[in-house]
Design an enzyme around this catalytic site. Structure first.
Site, PDB file in Angstrom:
ATOM      1  N   SER A 193     -62.658  -1.381 -34.686  1.00  0.00           N
ATOM      2  CA  SER A 193     -62.238  -1.562 -33.298  1.00  0.00           C
ATOM      3  C   SER A 193     -63.319  -2.317 -32.543  1.00  0.00           C
ATOM      4  O   SER A 193     -64.449  -1.830 -32.403  1.00  0.00           O
ATOM      5  CB  SER A 193     -62.008  -0.211 -32.634  1.00  0.00           C
ATOM      6  OG  SER A 193     -61.878  -0.412 -31.240  1.00  0.00           O
ATOM      7  N   HIS A 246     -59.044  -4.266 -34.998  1.00  0.00           N
ATOM      8  CA  HIS A 246     -58.246  -3.453 -34.077  1.00  0.00           C
ATOM      9  C   HIS A 246     -58.653  -3.827 -32.649  1.00  0.00           C
ATOM     10  O   HIS A 246     -59.830  -3.750 -32.284  1.00  0.00           O
ATOM     11  CB  HIS A 246     -58.533  -1.982 -34.375  1.00  0.00           C
ATOM     12  CG  HIS A 246     -57.757  -1.006 -33.553  1.00  0.00           C
ATOM     13  ND1 HIS A 246     -56.478  -0.619 -33.867  1.00  0.00           N
ATOM     14  CD2 HIS A 246     -58.100  -0.311 -32.441  1.00  0.00           C
ATOM     15  CE1 HIS A 246     -56.057   0.281 -32.989  1.00  0.00           C
ATOM     16  NE2 HIS A 246     -57.028   0.483 -32.102  1.00  0.00           N
ATOM     17  N   ASP A 288     -58.101  -3.089 -28.747  1.00  0.00           N
ATOM     18  CA  ASP A 288     -57.632  -2.069 -27.806  1.00  0.00           C
ATOM     19  C   ASP A 288     -57.363  -2.686 -26.438  1.00  0.00           C
ATOM     20  O   ASP A 288     -58.294  -3.020 -25.705  1.00  0.00           O
ATOM     21  CB  ASP A 288     -58.686  -0.966 -27.665  1.00  0.00           C
ATOM     22  CG  ASP A 288     -58.754  -0.080 -28.889  1.00  0.00           C
ATOM     23  OD1 ASP A 288     -57.706   0.438 -29.298  1.00  0.00           O
ATOM     24  OD2 ASP A 288     -59.863   0.071 -29.435  1.00  0.00           O
ATOM     25  N   MET A 330     -56.169  -2.041 -22.775  1.00  0.00           N
ATOM     26  CA  MET A 330     -56.036  -0.917 -21.828  1.00  0.00           C
ATOM     27  C   MET A 330     -55.819  -1.471 -20.425  1.00  0.00           C
ATOM     28  O   MET A 330     -56.457  -2.450 -20.036  1.00  0.00           O
ATOM     29  CB  MET A 330     -57.306  -0.068 -21.834  1.00  0.00           C
ATOM     30  CG  MET A 330     -57.707   0.444 -23.208  1.00  0.00           C
ATOM     31  SD  MET A 330     -59.106   1.565 -23.054  1.00  0.00           S
ATOM     32  CE  MET A 330     -59.541   1.812 -24.783  1.00  0.00           C
ATOM     33  N   HIS A 354     -53.514  -2.738 -30.295  1.00  0.00           N
ATOM     34  CA  HIS A 354     -53.162  -1.378 -29.865  1.00  0.00           C
ATOM     35  C   HIS A 354     -53.009  -1.399 -28.356  1.00  0.00           C
ATOM     36  O   HIS A 354     -53.993  -1.497 -27.622  1.00  0.00           O
ATOM     37  CB  HIS A 354     -54.279  -0.416 -30.305  1.00  0.00           C
ATOM     38  CG  HIS A 354     -54.087   0.999 -29.864  1.00  0.00           C
ATOM     39  ND1 HIS A 354     -55.104   1.934 -29.895  1.00  0.00           N
ATOM     40  CD2 HIS A 354     -52.998   1.653 -29.391  1.00  0.00           C
ATOM     41  CE1 HIS A 354     -54.646   3.090 -29.451  1.00  0.00           C
ATOM     42  NE2 HIS A 354     -53.369   2.949 -29.130  1.00  0.00           N
ATOM     43  N   MET A 360     -52.515   0.255 -25.083  1.00  0.00           N
ATOM     44  CA  MET A 360     -52.570   1.483 -24.277  1.00  0.00           C
ATOM     45  C   MET A 360     -52.228   1.095 -22.853  1.00  0.00           C
ATOM     46  O   MET A 360     -53.095   1.045 -21.961  1.00  0.00           O
ATOM     47  CB  MET A 360     -53.965   2.115 -24.388  1.00  0.00           C
ATOM     48  CG  MET A 360     -54.165   2.812 -25.734  1.00  0.00           C
ATOM     49  SD  MET A 360     -55.906   3.075 -26.098  1.00  0.00           S
ATOM     50  CE  MET A 360     -56.312   1.472 -26.743  1.00  0.00           C
ATOM     51  N   MET A 405     -53.064   9.149 -32.954  1.00  0.00           N
ATOM     52  CA  MET A 405     -54.338   9.163 -32.219  1.00  0.00           C
ATOM     53  C   MET A 405     -55.082  10.457 -32.544  1.00  0.00           C
ATOM     54  O   MET A 405     -54.544  11.552 -32.399  1.00  0.00           O
ATOM     55  CB  MET A 405     -54.098   9.076 -30.709  1.00  0.00           C
ATOM     56  CG  MET A 405     -53.654   7.700 -30.209  1.00  0.00           C
ATOM     57  SD  MET A 405     -54.768   6.339 -30.611  1.00  0.00           S
ATOM     58  CE  MET A 405     -56.299   6.860 -29.829  1.00  0.00           C
ATOM     59  N   GLY A 442     -58.379   5.971 -24.655  1.00  0.00           N
ATOM     60  CA  GLY A 442     -59.066   5.496 -23.455  1.00  0.00           C
ATOM     61  C   GLY A 442     -60.504   5.082 -23.687  1.00  0.00           C
ATOM     62  O   GLY A 442     -60.979   4.166 -23.032  1.00  0.00           O
ATOM     63  N   PHE A 443     -61.181   5.768 -24.596  1.00  0.00           N
ATOM     64  CA  PHE A 443     -62.605   5.498 -24.767  1.00  0.00           C
ATOM     65  C   PHE A 443     -63.005   5.621 -26.234  1.00  0.00           C
ATOM     66  O   PHE A 443     -62.469   6.470 -26.954  1.00  0.00           O
ATOM     67  CB  PHE A 443     -63.442   6.483 -23.934  1.00  0.00           C
ATOM     68  CG  PHE A 443     -63.142   6.376 -22.466  1.00  0.00           C
ATOM     69  CD1 PHE A 443     -63.792   5.425 -21.687  1.00  0.00           C
ATOM     70  CD2 PHE A 443     -62.179   7.183 -21.878  1.00  0.00           C
ATOM     71  CE1 PHE A 443     -63.494   5.297 -20.330  1.00  0.00           C
ATOM     72  CE2 PHE A 443     -61.873   7.057 -20.522  1.00  0.00           C
ATOM     73  CZ  PHE A 443     -62.537   6.114 -19.748  1.00  0.00           C
ATOM     74  N   GLY A 444     -63.982   4.797 -26.632  1.00  0.00           N
ATOM     75  CA  GLY A 444     -64.599   4.953 -27.936  1.00  0.00           C
ATOM     76  C   GLY A 444     -65.623   6.079 -27.899  1.00  0.00           C
ATOM     77  O   GLY A 444     -65.937   6.621 -26.832  1.00  0.00           O
ATOM     78  N   GLY A 445     -66.120   6.428 -29.084  1.00  0.00           N
ATOM     79  CA  GLY A 445     -67.227   7.363 -29.177  1.00  0.00           C
ATOM     80  C   GLY A 445     -66.886   8.820 -28.969  1.00  0.00           C
ATOM     81  O   GLY A 445     -67.788   9.644 -28.784  1.00  0.00           O
ATOM     82  N   ASP A 477     -56.896   6.789 -35.484  1.00  0.00           N
ATOM     83  CA  ASP A 477     -57.755   6.063 -34.550  1.00  0.00           C
ATOM     84  C   ASP A 477     -58.461   7.060 -33.648  1.00  0.00           C
ATOM     85  O   ASP A 477     -57.819   7.792 -32.894  1.00  0.00           O
ATOM     86  CB  ASP A 477     -56.861   5.116 -33.726  1.00  0.00           C
ATOM     87  CG  ASP A 477     -57.635   4.276 -32.716  1.00  0.00           C
ATOM     88  OD1 ASP A 477     -58.878   4.252 -32.770  1.00  0.00           O
ATOM     89  OD2 ASP A 477     -56.963   3.633 -31.886  1.00  0.00           O
ATOM     90  N   GLY A 478     -59.794   7.056 -33.746  1.00  0.00           N
ATOM     91  CA  GLY A 478     -60.600   7.877 -32.856  1.00  0.00           C
ATOM     92  C   GLY A 478     -61.487   8.841 -33.615  1.00  0.00           C
ATOM     93  O   GLY A 478     -61.000   9.709 -34.340  1.00  0.00           O
ATOM     94  N   GLY A 479     -62.804   8.644 -33.487  1.00  0.00           N
ATOM     95  CA  GLY A 479     -63.755   9.560 -34.118  1.00  0.00           C
ATOM     96  C   GLY A 479     -63.799   9.476 -35.632  1.00  0.00           C
ATOM     97  O   GLY A 479     -64.192  10.443 -36.298  1.00  0.00           O
ATOM     98  N   GLY A 484     -64.505   2.407 -34.608  1.00  0.00           N
ATOM     99  CA  GLY A 484     -65.269   1.598 -33.668  1.00  0.00           C
ATOM    100  C   GLY A 484     -66.753   1.859 -33.796  1.00  0.00           C
ATOM    101  O   GLY A 484     -67.482   1.118 -34.449  1.00  0.00           O
TER     102      GLY A 484
END
Ligand code: DX5
Ligand code: ZN
Length: 226
Positions: free
Chosen positions: A8, A31, A33, A35, A64, A66, A135, A140-143, A173-175, A195
């Site tokens: 990402s 990827h 994102d 938003m 993606h 959002m 998800m 909304g946010f990385g990390g 997607d995410g973490g 990401g």
């Protein structure tokens, strides 16, 4: 199973986008994102920036969205040549009609499910999609930290895809890092967005490590059995 790794670029340096894209040339896709500050409380980029990424990227684009009102905006991302375009189930007025429109333009189509969104209403609609994005954080946010409580939903999707003999990719997607990627692979994911865990280190090395970790986990649990 071959694990697809899709970094990402949300975690990349936005003012060095060309270098970031070149650093992930061994990935399966990038990827992207999008938003809109309405569907999620964050703002990234729109069609003009994504068009330049499309012109520059050495790998295909997995977009993606959002955003609210995907009926208005999603077809434009297919028209600029994105390999895949994913919109959110929570935002679409008629997910099947929009999926058919995106496919007719020539992109693969995905449907995204936030952590609290049930997959059950979509299980009978799976042939309308090329991928389902589960998800594993609130979008909304990385990390953010991987939410393991999304794994039963992923596993239910894997069972439905296999039961009907479908070729629908299951994306998380995410973490996603070297540890959580194995958990997701065991529960049936075959496509992994990452990401921070790619761009925090040497991207090519990180992509190889993630791919190896996912492949090892899915071989240990063929079919994604939990
Ligand atoms: C979050 C985005 C993700 C994000 C993942 O809303 O959809 O694609 O970039 O970032 P990490 O891998 O850092 O959780
Ligand atoms: Zn994403």
């Amino acid at each position: 199973m071959t694990a697809r790794i899709e970094p990402s670029i949300l975690a990349a340096d936005f003012v060095n986008m060309q270098a970031a894209l070149e650093s992930i040339a061994t990935a399966d896709a990038v990827h992207v994102d999008v938003m809109d500050n309405h569907f999620v409380p964050n703002l990234t980029f729109g069609p003009q920036m994504v068009g330049r990424i499309q012109d520059t990227s050495p790998v295909p684009l997995d977009v993606h969205l959002m955003i609210d009102d995907p009926e208005r905006w999603a077809p434009g991302y297919a028209e600029l040549g994105a390999f895949s375009v994913t919109f959110h189930a929570e935002a679409a007025r008629d997910a099947v009609a929009l999926a058919r429109r995106i496919r007719s333009i020539g992109s693969r189509v995905g449907i995204g499910l936030k952590p609290g969104t049930d997959a059950a209403p979509y299980l009978d609609l799976l042939p309308e999609f090329d991928q389902v994005l589960v998800m594993t954080v609130e979008p909304g946010f990385g990390g953010q930290s991987f939410m393991a409580d999304t794994m039963p939903k992923l596993h239910a999707l894997r069972e439905a895809v296999d039961r009907h003999g479908l070729d629908v990719w299951l994306q998380v997607d995410g973490g996603i890092d070297d540890t959580t990627i194995a958990v997701a692979a065991e529960h049936g994911a075959d496509t992994f967005v990452a990401g921070s865990s790619v761009f925090r280190g040497d991207p090519a090395e990180r992509i190889a490590a993630l791919r190896a970790a996912a492949s090892a986990a899915s071989h240990a649990h063929p079919g994604g059995a939990a």
